[in-house]
Design a protein around this motif. Sequence first.
Motif, PDB file in Angstrom:
ATOM      1  N   LEU A  59       0.862  -1.194   0.000  1.00 36.41           N
ATOM      2  CA  LEU A  59       0.000   0.000   0.000  1.00 36.41           C
ATOM      3  C   LEU A  59       0.895   1.240   0.000  1.00 36.41           C
ATOM      4  N   GLY A  60       0.864   2.013  -1.108  1.00 40.26           N
ATOM      5  CA  GLY A  60       1.716   3.204  -1.255  1.00 40.26           C
ATOM      6  C   GLY A  60       2.972   2.800  -1.996  1.00 40.26           C
ATOM      7  N   LEU A  61       3.114   3.319  -3.230  1.00 42.25           N
ATOM      8  CA  LEU A  61       4.159   2.769  -4.110  1.00 42.25           C
ATOM      9  C   LEU A  61       5.283   3.768  -4.365  1.00 42.25           C
ATOM     10  N   LYS A  89       9.449   5.007  -2.904  1.00 38.11           N
ATOM     11  CA  LYS A  89      10.828   4.508  -2.994  1.00 38.11           C
ATOM     12  C   LYS A  89      11.023   3.185  -2.243  1.00 38.11           C
ATOM     13  N   ILE A  90      10.566   3.148  -1.001  1.00 40.00           N
ATOM     14  CA  ILE A  90      10.821   1.951  -0.200  1.00 40.00           C
ATOM     15  C   ILE A  90       9.974   0.772  -0.682  1.00 40.00           C
ATOM     16  N   ALA A  91       8.798   1.071  -1.218  1.00 40.49           N
ATOM     17  CA  ALA A  91       7.931  -0.006  -1.731  1.00 40.49           C
ATOM     18  C   ALA A  91       8.653  -0.796  -2.822  1.00 40.49           C
ATOM     19  N   VAL A 117      -0.962  -4.595  -5.480  1.00 41.43           N
ATOM     20  CA  VAL A 117      -0.358  -3.328  -5.069  1.00 41.43           C
ATOM     21  C   VAL A 117      -1.396  -2.228  -5.218  1.00 41.43           C
ATOM     22  N   ALA A 118      -1.261  -1.172  -4.399  1.00 42.76           N
ATOM     23  CA  ALA A 118      -2.238  -0.079  -4.464  1.00 42.76           C
ATOM     24  C   ALA A 118      -1.549   1.266  -4.372  1.00 42.76           C
ATOM     25  N   SER A 119      -2.016   2.149  -5.235  1.00 38.88           N
ATOM     26  CA  SER A 119      -1.514   3.521  -5.273  1.00 38.88           C
ATOM     27  C   SER A 119      -2.722   4.439  -5.367  1.00 38.88           C
ATOM     28  N   ARG A 120      -2.480   5.735  -5.128  1.00 35.58           N
ATOM     29  CA  ARG A 120      -3.563   6.686  -5.378  1.00 35.58           C
ATOM     30  C   ARG A 120      -3.801   6.809  -6.880  1.00 35.58           C
ATOM     31  N   ALA A 133       3.487   1.420   3.172  1.00 30.91           N
ATOM     32  CA  ALA A 133       4.696   2.171   2.780  1.00 30.91           C
ATOM     33  C   ALA A 133       4.370   3.617   2.425  1.00 30.91           C
ATOM     34  N   THR A 134       3.419   4.182   3.155  1.00 28.31           N
ATOM     35  CA  THR A 134       3.068   5.595   2.964  1.00 28.31           C
ATOM     36  C   THR A 134       3.880   6.449   3.954  1.00 28.31           C
ATOM     37  N   PRO A 135       3.809   7.788   3.876  1.00 26.97           N
ATOM     38  CA  PRO A 135       4.533   8.623   4.858  1.00 26.97           C
ATOM     39  C   PRO A 135       4.077   8.350   6.290  1.00 26.97           C
ATOM     40  N   HIS A 136       4.974   8.633   7.268  1.00 24.39           N
ATOM     41  CA  HIS A 136       4.698   8.256   8.676  1.00 24.39           C
ATOM     42  C   HIS A 136       3.324   8.693   9.174  1.00 24.39           C
ATOM     43  N   CYS A 184      15.024   7.640  14.314  1.00 25.33           N
ATOM     44  CA  CYS A 184      14.347   6.473  14.911  1.00 25.33           C
ATOM     45  C   CYS A 184      15.301   5.270  15.010  1.00 25.33           C
ATOM     46  N   TYR A 185      16.301   5.189  14.143  1.00 29.22           N
ATOM     47  CA  TYR A 185      17.215   4.032  14.196  1.00 29.22           C
ATOM     48  C   TYR A 185      18.120   4.063  15.436  1.00 29.22           C
ATOM     49  N   PRO A 186      18.866   5.154  15.674  1.00 27.99           N
ATOM     50  CA  PRO A 186      19.687   5.167  16.898  1.00 27.99           C
ATOM     51  C   PRO A 186      18.849   5.027  18.170  1.00 27.99           C
ATOM     52  N   GLY A 189      18.019  -6.517   1.990  1.00 22.80           N
ATOM     53  CA  GLY A 189      17.928  -7.049   3.359  1.00 22.80           C
ATOM     54  C   GLY A 189      16.529  -6.976   3.943  1.00 22.80           C
ATOM     55  N   TYR A 190      15.569  -6.504   3.134  1.00 23.81           N
ATOM     56  CA  TYR A 190      14.189  -6.427   3.646  1.00 23.81           C
ATOM     57  C   TYR A 190      13.532  -7.817   3.703  1.00 23.81           C
ATOM     58  N   GLN A 191      14.185  -8.792   3.060  1.00 26.72           N
ATOM     59  CA  GLN A 191      13.625 -10.151   3.077  1.00 26.72           C
ATOM     60  C   GLN A 191      13.584 -10.745   4.482  1.00 26.72           C
TER      61      GLN A 191
HETATM   62  N1  LIG Z   1      12.871   0.650   6.200  1.00 28.82           N
HETATM   63  C1  LIG Z   1      13.570   1.486   5.455  1.00 28.82           C
HETATM   64  O1  LIG Z   1      14.741   1.266   5.157  1.00 28.82           O
HETATM   65  C2  LIG Z   1      12.902   2.723   4.933  1.00 28.82           C
HETATM   66  C3  LIG Z   1      13.541   3.486   3.957  1.00 28.82           C
HETATM   67  C4  LIG Z   1      12.877   4.574   3.443  1.00 28.82           C
HETATM   68  C5  LIG Z   1      11.625   4.928   3.923  1.00 28.82           C
HETATM   69  N2  LIG Z   1      11.034   4.177   4.907  1.00 28.82           N
HETATM   70  C6  LIG Z   1       9.712   4.534   5.429  1.00 28.82           C
HETATM   71  O2  LIG Z   1       8.746   4.224   4.438  1.00 28.82           O
HETATM   72  C7  LIG Z   1       7.748   5.230   4.368  1.00 28.82           C
HETATM   73  C8  LIG Z   1       7.698   5.749   2.940  1.00 28.82           C
HETATM   74  O3  LIG Z   1       8.954   6.303   2.608  1.00 28.82           O
HETATM   75  P1  LIG Z   1       9.424   6.480   1.064  1.00 28.82           P
HETATM   76  O4  LIG Z   1      10.822   6.946   1.129  1.00 28.82           O
HETATM   77  O5  LIG Z   1       9.087   5.300   0.251  1.00 28.82           O
HETATM   78  O6  LIG Z   1       8.501   7.721   0.644  1.00 28.82           O
HETATM   79  P2  LIG Z   1       8.016   8.113  -0.805  1.00 28.82           P
HETATM   80  O7  LIG Z   1       8.989   7.691  -1.845  1.00 28.82           O
HETATM   81  O8  LIG Z   1       7.635   9.546  -0.714  1.00 28.82           O
HETATM   82  O9  LIG Z   1       6.705   7.217  -0.983  1.00 28.82           O
HETATM   83  C9  LIG Z   1       5.601   7.346  -0.159  1.00 28.82           C
HETATM   84  C10 LIG Z   1       4.346   6.903  -0.899  1.00 28.82           C
HETATM   85  O10 LIG Z   1       3.229   7.139  -0.056  1.00 28.82           O
HETATM   86  C11 LIG Z   1       2.087   7.427  -0.845  1.00 28.82           C
HETATM   87  N3  LIG Z   1       1.413   8.636  -0.388  1.00 28.82           N
HETATM   88  C12 LIG Z   1       0.132   8.709   0.045  1.00 28.82           C
HETATM   89  N4  LIG Z   1      -0.212   9.948   0.365  1.00 28.82           N
HETATM   90  C13 LIG Z   1       0.871  10.715   0.137  1.00 28.82           C
HETATM   91  C14 LIG Z   1       1.122  12.106   0.250  1.00 28.82           C
HETATM   92  N5  LIG Z   1       0.190  12.977   0.691  1.00 28.82           N
HETATM   93  N6  LIG Z   1       2.330  12.557  -0.070  1.00 28.82           N
HETATM   94  C15 LIG Z   1       3.286  11.714  -0.475  1.00 28.82           C
HETATM   95  N7  LIG Z   1       3.108  10.381  -0.624  1.00 28.82           N
HETATM   96  C16 LIG Z   1       1.900   9.884  -0.327  1.00 28.82           C
HETATM   97  C17 LIG Z   1       2.577   7.589  -2.280  1.00 28.82           C
HETATM   98  O11 LIG Z   1       2.236   6.398  -2.961  1.00 28.82           O
HETATM   99  P3  LIG Z   1       1.174   6.393  -4.155  1.00 28.82           P
HETATM  100  O12 LIG Z   1       1.482   7.602  -4.983  1.00 28.82           O
HETATM  101  O13 LIG Z   1       1.498   5.123  -4.833  1.00 28.82           O
HETATM  102  O14 LIG Z   1      -0.182   6.419  -3.553  1.00 28.82           O
HETATM  103  C18 LIG Z   1       4.079   7.697  -2.163  1.00 28.82           C
HETATM  104  O15 LIG Z   1       4.728   7.185  -3.286  1.00 28.82           O
HETATM  105  C19 LIG Z   1       8.140   6.286   5.405  1.00 28.82           C
HETATM  106  O16 LIG Z   1       7.361   6.121   6.566  1.00 28.82           O
HETATM  107  C20 LIG Z   1       9.593   6.006   5.698  1.00 28.82           C
HETATM  108  O17 LIG Z   1       9.956   6.273   7.046  1.00 28.82           O
HETATM  109  C21 LIG Z   1      11.655   3.089   5.405  1.00 28.82           C
END
Ligand SMILES: NC(=O)c1ccc[n+]([C@@H]2O[C@H](COP(=O)([O-])OP(=O)(O)OC[C@H]3O[C@@H](n4cnc5c(N)ncnc54)[C@H](OP(=O)(O)O)[C@@H]3O)[C@@H](O)[C@H]2O)c1
Length: 321
Positions: free
Chosen positions: A8-10, A12-14, A32-35, A71-74, A179-181, A278-280
């Motif tokens: 859900l939310g496509l 970078k991390i997705a 998969v789902a996106s807006r 995988a949307t913003p926090h 959040c990591y440290p 390493g997400y596996q």
């Molecule tokens: N575990 C890790 O290593 C890691 C690394 C990076 C990020 N993260 C976490 O993953 C989450 C997403 O990060 P990301 O870097 O993938 O962000 P990103 O590239 O901005 O992607 C976020 C996705 O959320 C969706 N979305 C829904 N409403 C939105 C809005 N109002 N504005 C922007 N995006 C919106 C969009 O998907 P659609 O357009 O498809 O709907 C967008 O592509 C965050 O919470 C971040 O902390 C984790």
Amino acid sequence: MPIRWGILGLGKIAKKFASDLQYVPDAQLYAVASRSKSKAEAFARSFGAMQAFGSYADLALCPEVEVVYIATPHTMHAVHSLMCIEAGKHVLCEKLFTTDADAAHALCHAAQTQQCFIMEAMWTQFLPAFRQMLEWVRDGQIGQIVAVQADFGFRAPRNPHHRLWQPQLGGGALWDIGCYPLFLALRLFGTTPKWCVQAHYMDSQQVDVQTTIAAQWPNGALANLHCSIVYPMSCRAWIYGTQGRVLLRPRWHESRSLRLEQWDGTSHSATFQWPGFGYQFEAMHVQQCIAQGRIESPELPHTLSIQLVAWLCAVQCRIAA
Ligand SMILES: NC(=O)c1ccc[n+]([C@@H]2O[C@H](COP(=O)([O-])OP(=O)(O)OC[C@H]3O[C@@H](n4cnc5c(N)ncnc54)[C@H](OP(=O)(O)O)[C@@H]3O)[C@@H](O)[C@H]2O)c1
């Protein structure tokens, strides 16, 4: 029969997570789902998903999907996770789990009520080098922990449209990478500190671009934790004990290599290799938990994610004050 995943939310991390699912035995990226429907279709084609939805709700209601990766913003994690849980799905929710502790509590409570599994995607916990560090610590190789020192910093391009630079999307260094440290310290000490101060620098868009934290636990142990989105940092983590220390080499939160040094002069290094990012490992853990009928991970329990959110939010409140 493979476990059928939805994303859900496509962003970078997705993409990285979808790519790493290929290394998870018995996993299928089903939907998969996106807006945007066309974005979902392109993503589905790239990663071989069977279904592409132009609405997050449609994914939550898809009967074939068993577990959803959020995988949307926090700031949207709580709403999107709850929507999936209420539809009976298991959930792996990206960090930061939620942006307030009450929402984190409510989410875990909802998961219990629905008998659904939920876990924060704090992937570091499941990486082989991090597990090795925990094993050394548990085995007493460095004695009692007296200090933790960890940083995480990189130069993020200044893009006012990106979530990192937008307060309403939970932008800033602390929540995104701080959040990591804080997770490392919480994981090692088991509780939030009894004392914690921070210093930070805000940019003109009102997000913290660098934050440093000093914290102390009731037994006197200290942590020095630092994050930045404006300059690259060493990205090392040191764990000091009464009998030695462990270094998780850069970038420590995704480290493949670590070193144990004991005060008697003994030292030991370990290196791990794996395909992909390493997400596996977190995905495999989720599947194991689901197969065992768990609603909570024994390695990353709900309380730990709730405590982490509470600590990060307390610091964030002081930053915003
Ligand atoms: N575990 C890790 O290593 C890691 C690394 C990076 C990020 N993260 C976490 O993953 C989450 C997403 O990060 P990301 O870097 O993938 O962000 P990103 O590239 O901005 O992607 C976020 C996705 O959320 C969706 N979305 C829904 N409403 C939105 C809005 N109002 N504005 C922007 N995006 C919106 C969009 O998907 P659609 O357009 O498809 O709907 C967008 O592509 C965050 O919470 C971040 O902390 C984790």
